[in-house]
Design an enzyme around this catalytic site. Structure first.
Site, PDB file in Angstrom:
ATOM      1  N   GLN A   1     -10.168  -2.287   2.834  1.00  0.00           N
ATOM      2  CA  GLN A   1      -9.635  -2.898   4.050  1.00  0.00           C
ATOM      3  C   GLN A   1      -9.546  -1.909   5.213  1.00  0.00           C
ATOM      4  O   GLN A   1      -8.973  -2.228   6.250  1.00  0.00           O
ATOM      5  CB  GLN A   1      -8.300  -3.590   3.783  1.00  0.00           C
ATOM      6  CG  GLN A   1      -7.129  -2.682   3.448  1.00  0.00           C
ATOM      7  CD  GLN A   1      -5.913  -3.490   2.996  1.00  0.00           C
ATOM      8  OE1 GLN A   1      -5.883  -3.984   1.875  1.00  0.00           O
ATOM      9  NE2 GLN A   1      -4.909  -3.627   3.856  1.00  0.00           N
TER      10      GLN A   1
ATOM     11  N   ASP B   1       2.584  -9.041   9.063  1.00  0.00           N
ATOM     12  CA  ASP B   1       1.124  -9.150   9.052  1.00  0.00           C
ATOM     13  C   ASP B   1       0.784 -10.641   8.962  1.00  0.00           C
ATOM     14  O   ASP B   1       0.361 -11.142   7.918  1.00  0.00           O
ATOM     15  CB  ASP B   1       0.548  -8.363   7.874  1.00  0.00           C
ATOM     16  CG  ASP B   1       0.813  -6.878   8.024  1.00  0.00           C
ATOM     17  OD1 ASP B   1       0.422  -6.316   9.051  1.00  0.00           O
ATOM     18  OD2 ASP B   1       1.451  -6.295   7.131  1.00  0.00           O
TER      19      ASP B   1
ATOM     20  N   GLU C   1       5.864 -11.460   7.006  1.00  0.00           N
ATOM     21  CA  GLU C   1       5.298 -12.180   8.161  1.00  0.00           C
ATOM     22  C   GLU C   1       4.848 -11.209   9.252  1.00  0.00           C
ATOM     23  O   GLU C   1       4.160 -11.602  10.182  1.00  0.00           O
ATOM     24  CB  GLU C   1       6.343 -13.142   8.746  1.00  0.00           C
ATOM     25  CG  GLU C   1       6.561 -14.356   7.878  1.00  0.00           C
ATOM     26  CD  GLU C   1       7.513 -15.359   8.516  1.00  0.00           C
ATOM     27  OE1 GLU C   1       8.166 -15.027   9.533  1.00  0.00           O
ATOM     28  OE2 GLU C   1       7.612 -16.472   7.981  1.00  0.00           O
TER      29      GLU C   1
ATOM     30  N   LEU D   1       6.657   3.074   1.613  1.00  0.00           N
ATOM     31  CA  LEU D   1       7.592   1.950   1.686  1.00  0.00           C
ATOM     32  C   LEU D   1       8.703   2.181   2.709  1.00  0.00           C
ATOM     33  O   LEU D   1       9.170   3.293   2.901  1.00  0.00           O
ATOM     34  CB  LEU D   1       8.218   1.718   0.309  1.00  0.00           C
ATOM     35  CG  LEU D   1       7.215   1.436  -0.815  1.00  0.00           C
ATOM     36  CD1 LEU D   1       7.953   1.206  -2.126  1.00  0.00           C
ATOM     37  CD2 LEU D   1       6.317   0.250  -0.492  1.00  0.00           C
TER      38      LEU D   1
ATOM     39  N   MET E   1       9.405  -3.151  11.742  1.00  0.00           N
ATOM     40  CA  MET E   1       9.191  -1.995  10.862  1.00  0.00           C
ATOM     41  C   MET E   1       7.740  -1.977  10.401  1.00  0.00           C
ATOM     42  O   MET E   1       7.158  -3.016  10.061  1.00  0.00           O
ATOM     43  CB  MET E   1      10.111  -2.071   9.660  1.00  0.00           C
ATOM     44  CG  MET E   1      11.527  -1.773  10.063  1.00  0.00           C
ATOM     45  SD  MET E   1      12.537  -1.397   8.637  1.00  0.00           S
ATOM     46  CE  MET E   1      14.121  -1.261   9.444  1.00  0.00           C
TER      47      MET E   1
ATOM     48  N   HIS F   1       9.461  -3.484   3.186  1.00  0.00           N
ATOM     49  CA  HIS F   1       8.986  -3.709   1.810  1.00  0.00           C
ATOM     50  C   HIS F   1      10.159  -3.992   0.874  1.00  0.00           C
ATOM     51  O   HIS F   1      10.080  -4.846  -0.008  1.00  0.00           O
ATOM     52  CB  HIS F   1       8.255  -2.463   1.285  1.00  0.00           C
ATOM     53  CG  HIS F   1       7.036  -2.084   2.062  1.00  0.00           C
ATOM     54  ND1 HIS F   1       7.008  -0.996   2.902  1.00  0.00           N
ATOM     55  CD2 HIS F   1       5.812  -2.635   2.125  1.00  0.00           C
ATOM     56  CE1 HIS F   1       5.805  -0.895   3.449  1.00  0.00           C
ATOM     57  NE2 HIS F   1       5.057  -1.872   2.988  1.00  0.00           N
TER      58      HIS F   1
ATOM     59  N   MET G   1       0.849  -1.199   0.000  1.00  0.00           N
ATOM     60  CA  MET G   1       0.000   0.000   0.000  1.00  0.00           C
ATOM     61  C   MET G   1       0.885   1.250   0.000  1.00  0.00           C
ATOM     62  O   MET G   1       0.427   2.340   0.365  1.00  0.00           O
ATOM     63  CB  MET G   1      -0.919   0.009   1.216  1.00  0.00           C
ATOM     64  CG  MET G   1      -1.913  -1.171   1.189  1.00  0.00           C
ATOM     65  SD  MET G   1      -3.441  -0.853   2.084  1.00  0.00           S
ATOM     66  CE  MET G   1      -2.818  -0.470   3.695  1.00  0.00           C
TER      67      MET G   1
HETATM   68  O1  PAF Z   1       0.009  -5.611   3.538  1.00  0.00           O
HETATM   69  C1  PAF Z   1      -0.421  -4.704   2.785  1.00  0.00           C
HETATM   70  O2  PAF Z   1       0.248  -3.732   2.499  1.00  0.00           O
HETATM   71  C2  PAF Z   1      -1.825  -4.833   2.252  1.00  0.00           C
HETATM   72  O3  PAF Z   1      -2.696  -5.391   3.188  1.00  0.00           O
HETATM   73  C3  PAF Z   1      -1.901  -5.595   0.910  1.00  0.00           C
HETATM   74  C4  PAF Z   1      -1.453  -7.046   1.058  1.00  0.00           C
HETATM   75  C5  PAF Z   1      -1.036  -4.896  -0.118  1.00  0.00           C
HETATM   76  C6  PAF Z   1      -3.341  -5.613   0.407  1.00  0.00           C
HETATM   77  O4  PAF Z   1      -3.837  -4.329   0.243  1.00  0.00           O
END
Ligand code: PAF
Length: 285
Positions: free
Chosen positions: A61, A150, A148, A33, A188, A37, A30
Site C-alpha cells: 500500500q 481513514d 473512520e 500505535l 490522531m 488504535h 500497521m
Molecule cells: O489503516 C491501516 O493501518 C492500514 O491501512 C490497514 C487497514 C491495517 C491495512 O494495512
C-alpha cells in the site's frame, strides 16, 4: 498476550481462542500505535470475547515515492500497549509470511478507490484491499474494527466485503469507529509525529476549517463557496497545498454539489511542510 508471526502459529493460537461460542474481533493496524488504535481495541473488547490485533507494515500500500522504509516500526512498545489493553493475540507476520515468493494476486475495488486519496496514491487501495482480505481469511474474525479517520479505506473495505460476500467464515461485521482527536481537534495519526512544533500548531486549522465548512453547508451556503473558504483558511494558516476538499456521498464517495437525502461526508487532504494530513466529517442537512 501471545505474539505470532507465522501462519501455522496463528492457526494454533486461534484454535485455542475459538472454544465454545467465543467470538473474535480483529483490529488490523500497521503499528506505531496511538490513542486512536487503542480506542479501536477498547471497542473491540467491549463487543467480542477475544481481540486479535495485527501489526503489519504492508509494502503493497506504499507507492514508490512513499515512506515505507521511514514508516515508524516499534513492535515491542506496540505489543506492550496492546497487552495492557487486554488483547489476546498479536498477529505480526513477516513480509515473507504475508507475501511468499510468487505471490501474484491483487484485489482492486473500482469506483470508490479511484478518487480522493486514490488519485494521489495510485495502487494504494489495491494494496489495502489485498492485505485486508488476506487478514480476514487468515483470522476469520466475527467482526473487524477500522477507524473512520481513514474514511475512504473504510468505504473500500465495505464495498469489497459486500461484493465478495465476505460473511462468515471470513468476517461477519465491519465496524467503523469515530476518529479520536487531540484537544485542539487534530485527528490522531501516526503521521502527526512528522510535524514540527510550528506545523503542529498550524495543523489545528484543518479540523477548525472543516467544522466551519460543514456548518456553512448545513446552514445553506453553497458547497463550492464553503469549500473555497475552507481552502483559503488552510493556506492562510500555513498549509502548503490542498490535494482535495470535497463533499461526497458517504457510501460511494461520489462528489456532491449539494446536500441530498443520503448521508454526506466532507473529506480533505492537505499538505503542511512535507506531511500530508487527511480528515473527514459527517455533514447533515
Ligand atoms: O489503516 C491501516 O493501518 C492500514 O491501512 C490497514 C487497514 C491495517 C491495512 O494495512
Amino acid at each position: 498476550m501471545q505474539t505470532v508471526n507465522s501462519l501455522g502459529m496463528l492457526r494454533t493460537a486461534l484454535a485455542q481462542l475459538r472454544v465454545g461460542n467465543a467470538t473474535i474481533a480483529l483490529v488490523p493496524t500497521m503499528g506505531a500505535l496511538h490513542e486512536g488504535h487503542l480506542t479501536l481495541v477498547r471497542r473491540a473488547r467491549a463487543e467480542a470475547d477475544h481481540v486479535v490485533a495485527s501489526i503489519f507494515v504492508n509494502p503493497k500500500q506504499f507507492g514508490p515515492n512513499e515512506d515505507l522504509d521511514a514508516y515508524p516500526r516499534q513492535l515491542a512498545a506496540d505489543a506492550a500497549m496492546l497487552e495492557a489493553e487486554g488483547v489476546a493475540l498479536l498477529w505480526a507476520p513477516t513480509v515473507d509470511a504475508m507475501y511468499p515468493d510468487g505471490f501474484a494476486t491483487s484485489v482492486s475495488v473500482a469506483g470508490v478507490s479511484e478518487g480522493l486519496c486514490g488519485a494521489a496514491r495510485p495502487g494504494h487501495f489495491d494494496g489495502v484491499a489485498t492485505v485486508v482480505l488476506k487478514l480476514f481469511n487468515q483470522v476469520a474474525p466475527d467482526m473487524a474494527f477500522f477507524g473512520e479517520k481513514d474514511f475512504q479505506q473504510l468505504a473500500v473495505i465495505r464495498v469489497m466485503a459486500r461484493d465478495l460476500d465476505l460473511t462468515r467464515p471470513h468476517v461477519d461485521a465491519i465496524i467503523g469507529v469515530p476518529t479520536v482527536r487531540e484537544a485542539d481537534g487534530l485527528a490522531m495519526s501516526s503521521r502527526n509525529r512528522y510535524l514540527s512544533p510550528e506545523q503542529r500548531a498550524a495543523a489545528a486549522a484543518l479540523p477548525r476549517a472543516m467544522r466551519a465548512a460543514a456548518a456553512a453547508i448545513t446552514g445553506g451556503t453553497g458547497v463550492t463557496e464553503a469549500l473555497g473558504a475552507l481552502e483559503a483558511e488552510l493556506l492562510a494558516a500555513g498549509f502548503a497545498s490542498i490535494d482535495y476538499a470535497t463533499l461526497a456521498d458517504a457510501a460511494s464517495l461520489a462528489p456532491l454539489e449539494a446536500l441530498g437525502p443520503a448521508p454526506a461526508r466532507l473529506l480533505v487532504a492537505a499538505r503542511i511542510g512535507g506531511t500530508r494530513l487527511i480528515d473527514n466529517l459527517a455533514v447533515s442537512g
